[in-house]
Design a protein around this motif. Structure first.
Motif, PDB file in Angstrom:
ATOM      1  N   GLY A 295     -29.359  24.903  22.623  1.00  0.00           N
ATOM      2  CA  GLY A 295     -30.322  24.427  21.655  1.00  0.00           C
ATOM      3  C   GLY A 295     -31.749  24.697  22.090  1.00  0.00           C
ATOM      4  N   THR A 296     -32.688  24.265  21.256  1.00  0.00           N
ATOM      5  CA  THR A 296     -34.116  24.409  21.552  1.00  0.00           C
ATOM      6  C   THR A 296     -34.662  23.059  21.992  1.00  0.00           C
ATOM      7  OG1 THR A 296     -34.382  26.177  19.932  1.00  0.00           O
ATOM      8  CG2 THR A 296     -36.375  25.028  20.627  1.00  0.00           C
ATOM      9  N   PHE A 297     -35.292  23.055  23.161  1.00  0.00           N
ATOM     10  CA  PHE A 297     -35.827  21.834  23.748  1.00  0.00           C
ATOM     11  C   PHE A 297     -37.330  22.009  23.938  1.00  0.00           C
ATOM     12  CE2 PHE A 297     -31.423  22.216  24.842  1.00  0.00           C
ATOM     13  CZ  PHE A 297     -30.904  20.951  24.647  1.00  0.00           C
ATOM     14  N   GLY A 298     -38.121  21.086  23.371  1.00  0.00           N
ATOM     15  CA  GLY A 298     -39.573  21.160  23.481  1.00  0.00           C
ATOM     16  C   GLY A 298     -40.124  19.994  24.286  1.00  0.00           C
ATOM     17  N   VAL A 299     -41.308  20.218  24.851  1.00  0.00           N
ATOM     18  CA  VAL A 299     -41.960  19.148  25.606  1.00  0.00           C
ATOM     19  C   VAL A 299     -43.462  19.199  25.342  1.00  0.00           C
ATOM     20  CG1 VAL A 299     -42.227  20.536  27.718  1.00  0.00           C
ATOM     21  CG2 VAL A 299     -42.211  18.023  27.848  1.00  0.00           C
ATOM     22  N   LEU A 300     -44.043  18.022  25.124  1.00  0.00           N
ATOM     23  CA  LEU A 300     -45.476  17.852  24.971  1.00  0.00           C
ATOM     24  C   LEU A 300     -46.000  17.229  26.260  1.00  0.00           C
ATOM     25  CD1 LEU A 300     -47.563  18.284  22.615  1.00  0.00           C
ATOM     26  CD2 LEU A 300     -47.400  15.829  22.228  1.00  0.00           C
ATOM     27  N   VAL A 301     -46.869  17.967  26.974  1.00  0.00           N
ATOM     28  CA  VAL A 301     -47.363  17.517  28.275  1.00  0.00           C
ATOM     29  C   VAL A 301     -48.845  17.166  28.131  1.00  0.00           C
ATOM     30  CG1 VAL A 301     -47.704  18.111  30.696  1.00  0.00           C
ATOM     31  CG2 VAL A 301     -45.715  18.998  29.446  1.00  0.00           C
ATOM     32  N   THR A 302     -49.206  15.936  28.517  1.00  0.00           N
ATOM     33  CA  THR A 302     -50.594  15.475  28.475  1.00  0.00           C
ATOM     34  C   THR A 302     -51.029  15.116  29.884  1.00  0.00           C
ATOM     35  OG1 THR A 302     -50.214  14.539  26.255  1.00  0.00           O
ATOM     36  CG2 THR A 302     -52.202  13.842  27.435  1.00  0.00           C
ATOM     37  N   ASN A 303     -52.059  15.828  30.402  1.00  0.00           N
ATOM     38  CA  ASN A 303     -52.492  15.540  31.776  1.00  0.00           C
ATOM     39  C   ASN A 303     -53.497  14.385  31.812  1.00  0.00           C
ATOM     40  OD1 ASN A 303     -54.957  16.623  31.017  1.00  0.00           O
ATOM     41  ND2 ASN A 303     -54.664  18.582  32.064  1.00  0.00           N
ATOM     42  N   ALA A 304     -53.970  14.067  33.013  1.00  0.00           N
ATOM     43  CA  ALA A 304     -54.839  12.901  33.190  1.00  0.00           C
ATOM     44  C   ALA A 304     -56.160  13.041  32.426  1.00  0.00           C
ATOM     45  CB  ALA A 304     -55.118  12.684  34.679  1.00  0.00           C
ATOM     46  N   ALA A 305     -56.588  14.276  32.148  1.00  0.00           N
ATOM     47  CA  ALA A 305     -57.831  14.501  31.416  1.00  0.00           C
ATOM     48  C   ALA A 305     -57.633  14.435  29.913  1.00  0.00           C
ATOM     49  CB  ALA A 305     -58.422  15.861  31.796  1.00  0.00           C
ATOM     50  N   GLY A 306     -56.371  14.234  29.485  1.00  0.00           N
ATOM     51  CA  GLY A 306     -56.093  14.167  28.057  1.00  0.00           C
ATOM     52  C   GLY A 306     -55.832  15.514  27.423  1.00  0.00           C
ATOM     53  N   CYS A 307     -55.748  16.564  28.222  1.00  0.00           N
ATOM     54  CA  CYS A 307     -55.482  17.896  27.685  1.00  0.00           C
ATOM     55  C   CYS A 307     -53.976  18.072  27.477  1.00  0.00           C
ATOM     56  CB  CYS A 307     -56.016  18.970  28.621  1.00  0.00           C
ATOM     57  SG  CYS A 307     -57.813  18.874  28.843  1.00  0.00           S
ATOM     58  N   VAL A 308     -53.613  18.731  26.384  1.00  0.00           N
ATOM     59  CA  VAL A 308     -52.227  18.764  25.929  1.00  0.00           C
ATOM     60  C   VAL A 308     -51.731  20.207  25.828  1.00  0.00           C
ATOM     61  CG1 VAL A 308     -50.637  18.129  24.074  1.00  0.00           C
ATOM     62  CG2 VAL A 308     -52.571  16.637  24.634  1.00  0.00           C
ATOM     63  N   THR A 309     -50.468  20.402  26.253  1.00  0.00           N
ATOM     64  CA  THR A 309     -49.789  21.677  26.059  1.00  0.00           C
ATOM     65  C   THR A 309     -48.385  21.415  25.519  1.00  0.00           C
ATOM     66  OG1 THR A 309     -50.972  22.866  27.796  1.00  0.00           O
ATOM     67  CG2 THR A 309     -48.809  23.704  27.225  1.00  0.00           C
ATOM     68  N   TYR A 310     -47.955  22.259  24.599  1.00  0.00           N
ATOM     69  CA  TYR A 310     -46.573  22.182  24.097  1.00  0.00           C
ATOM     70  C   TYR A 310     -45.841  23.448  24.524  1.00  0.00           C
ATOM     71  CZ  TYR A 310     -42.535  22.022  21.037  1.00  0.00           C
ATOM     72  OH  TYR A 310     -41.243  22.008  20.565  1.00  0.00           O
ATOM     73  N   ALA A 311     -44.632  23.255  25.038  1.00  0.00           N
ATOM     74  CA  ALA A 311     -43.797  24.389  25.434  1.00  0.00           C
ATOM     75  C   ALA A 311     -42.364  24.099  24.997  1.00  0.00           C
ATOM     76  CB  ALA A 311     -43.860  24.626  26.940  1.00  0.00           C
ATOM     77  N   GLN A 312     -41.596  25.157  24.815  1.00  0.00           N
ATOM     78  CA  GLN A 312     -40.198  24.956  24.449  1.00  0.00           C
ATOM     79  C   GLN A 312     -39.306  25.963  25.166  1.00  0.00           C
ATOM     80  OE1 GLN A 312     -40.093  25.376  20.169  1.00  0.00           O
ATOM     81  NE2 GLN A 312     -39.687  27.577  20.271  1.00  0.00           N
ATOM     82  N   SER A 313     -38.027  25.609  25.252  1.00  0.00           N
ATOM     83  CA  SER A 313     -37.028  26.433  25.924  1.00  0.00           C
ATOM     84  C   SER A 313     -35.791  26.535  25.035  1.00  0.00           C
ATOM     85  CB  SER A 313     -36.647  25.810  27.272  1.00  0.00           C
ATOM     86  OG  SER A 313     -35.567  26.497  27.864  1.00  0.00           O
ATOM     87  N   VAL A 314     -35.254  27.736  24.950  1.00  0.00           N
ATOM     88  CA  VAL A 314     -34.001  27.955  24.227  1.00  0.00           C
ATOM     89  C   VAL A 314     -32.889  28.102  25.269  1.00  0.00           C
ATOM     90  CG1 VAL A 314     -32.738  29.437  22.644  1.00  0.00           C
ATOM     91  CG2 VAL A 314     -35.195  29.050  22.317  1.00  0.00           C
ATOM     92  N   VAL A 315     -31.980  27.138  25.281  1.00  0.00           N
ATOM     93  CA  VAL A 315     -30.874  27.136  26.251  1.00  0.00           C
ATOM     94  C   VAL A 315     -29.638  27.742  25.584  1.00  0.00           C
ATOM     95  CG1 VAL A 315     -29.397  25.717  27.723  1.00  0.00           C
ATOM     96  CG2 VAL A 315     -31.835  25.131  27.430  1.00  0.00           C
ATOM     97  N   VAL A 316     -29.072  28.720  26.250  1.00  0.00           N
ATOM     98  CA  VAL A 316     -27.867  29.385  25.745  1.00  0.00           C
ATOM     99  C   VAL A 316     -26.695  29.006  26.634  1.00  0.00           C
ATOM    100  CG1 VAL A 316     -26.756  31.591  25.249  1.00  0.00           C
ATOM    101  CG2 VAL A 316     -29.216  31.293  24.829  1.00  0.00           C
TER     102      VAL A 316
END
Length: 289
Positions: free
Chosen positions: A229-250
């Motif tokens: 499936g596809t798994f996503g994560v929203l990462v917020t660091n201490a400064a409040g900056c945000v990145t979204y990344a996802q992984s497709v697991v086969v």
């Protein structure tokens, strides 16, 4: 003048003769006269009042005589002054005939504008921030050269911006605003392949940040995945900056089937065993591949 006293005070506007008749106790009389010459006053010229910004100096000049005494103590016809408050400067001018006249000039002191570039700012890399200046009627930003009170900047590293503010009196002041650029989290999950029945660990890195995984809502830095499936994560660091990344697991290997049943052969005969799944990699118990 008609006065009958021994002494009189006169204020002629032009040169004039004054006559007096004196009668003594015996009734004897005598006459005399005195000439009062009116001398011209020096024609003093100090010019118009001045206006300066605090911290500046201004030259004051006077003419119309042969000698000058300012209330500052200076005795030249040109002086330079730098008052910190509005001040009146007076000068006594002497003419060659000994007459004097006084004049004055005002120096108005304008305070500097209260320049403001706004509070220091923080942003995440890639973002734009608004800088707002106030305190005057015209503005100039450094290093960009913008001349509006509001500007928009998106620096890639920490930066300082200076605004020069000019008010309606022409007085100038400056202020500086610092913009700090915070890095956004860098997340590399990859797209792993796992065999059926096994699992993989997805690690969002950036220790100390907060995490929000989908689709299951985990809030940890790492999660274990055993299904495709596809798994996503929203990462917020201490400064409040945000990145979204996802992984497709086969997930693979669930199509591999066993050899159908056991095989009986007579002594000395041979048989073919076929594991199927073309393109796979094989390792038999007798070492065959």
């Amino acid at each position: 003048t008609g006065d009958t006293t021994a002494s009189i005070t006169v204020t002629p506007t032009a040169t004039n003769w004054y006559y007096v008749e004196v009668t003594d106790a015996n009734g004897c009389k005598a006459r005399d006269s005195v000439r009062v010459q009116v001398l011209s006053l020096p024609a003093v010229v100090t010019g118009s009042d001045k206006s300066i910004c605090i911290g500046e100096s201004v030259n004051l000049s006077v003419s119309g005589g042969t000698g000058y005494i300012w209330n500052t103590g200076a005795n030249s016809n040109n002086i330079t002054v730098a008052p910190t408050v509005t001040t009146t400067y007076s000068v006594i001018v002497s003419a060659a005939n000994g007459c004097t006249a006084t004049d004055s000039v005002n120096v108005f002191v304008n305070y500097l504008p209260i320049a403001s570039a706004g509070p220091d700012q923080e942003l995440c890399a890639g973002q734009t921030v608004t800088l707002q200046a106030s305190g005057g009627t015209s503005f100039n930003w450094t290093p960009m050269g913008d001349t509006s009170s509001t500007i928009y900047v998106n620096p890639v590293t920490d930066a300082s911006y200076i605004v020069t503010v000019i008010d309606s009196n022409g007085c100038i002041n400056k202020d500086t605003v610092d913009v700090r650029v915070n890095a956004v989290p860098v997340v590399g999950l990859g797209n792993p392949f796992i065999c059926a029945g096994s699992f993989t660990t997805l690690d969002a890195g950036n220790a100390g940040s907060s995490y929000q995984w989908s689709p299951n809502g985990e809030t940890t830095q790492t999660i274990q995945v055993s299904t495709a499936g596809t798994f996503g994560v929203l990462v917020t660091n201490a400064a409040g900056c945000v990145t979204y990344a996802q992984s497709v697991v086969v997930v693979g290997g669930d199509s591999i089937t066993n050899i159908a049943g056991n095989v009986n052969v007579c002594s000395g005969e041979s048989t073919v065993l076929n594991a199927g799944n073309p393109g796979a990699v094989y390792l038999w118990s007798n070492g065959a591949t």
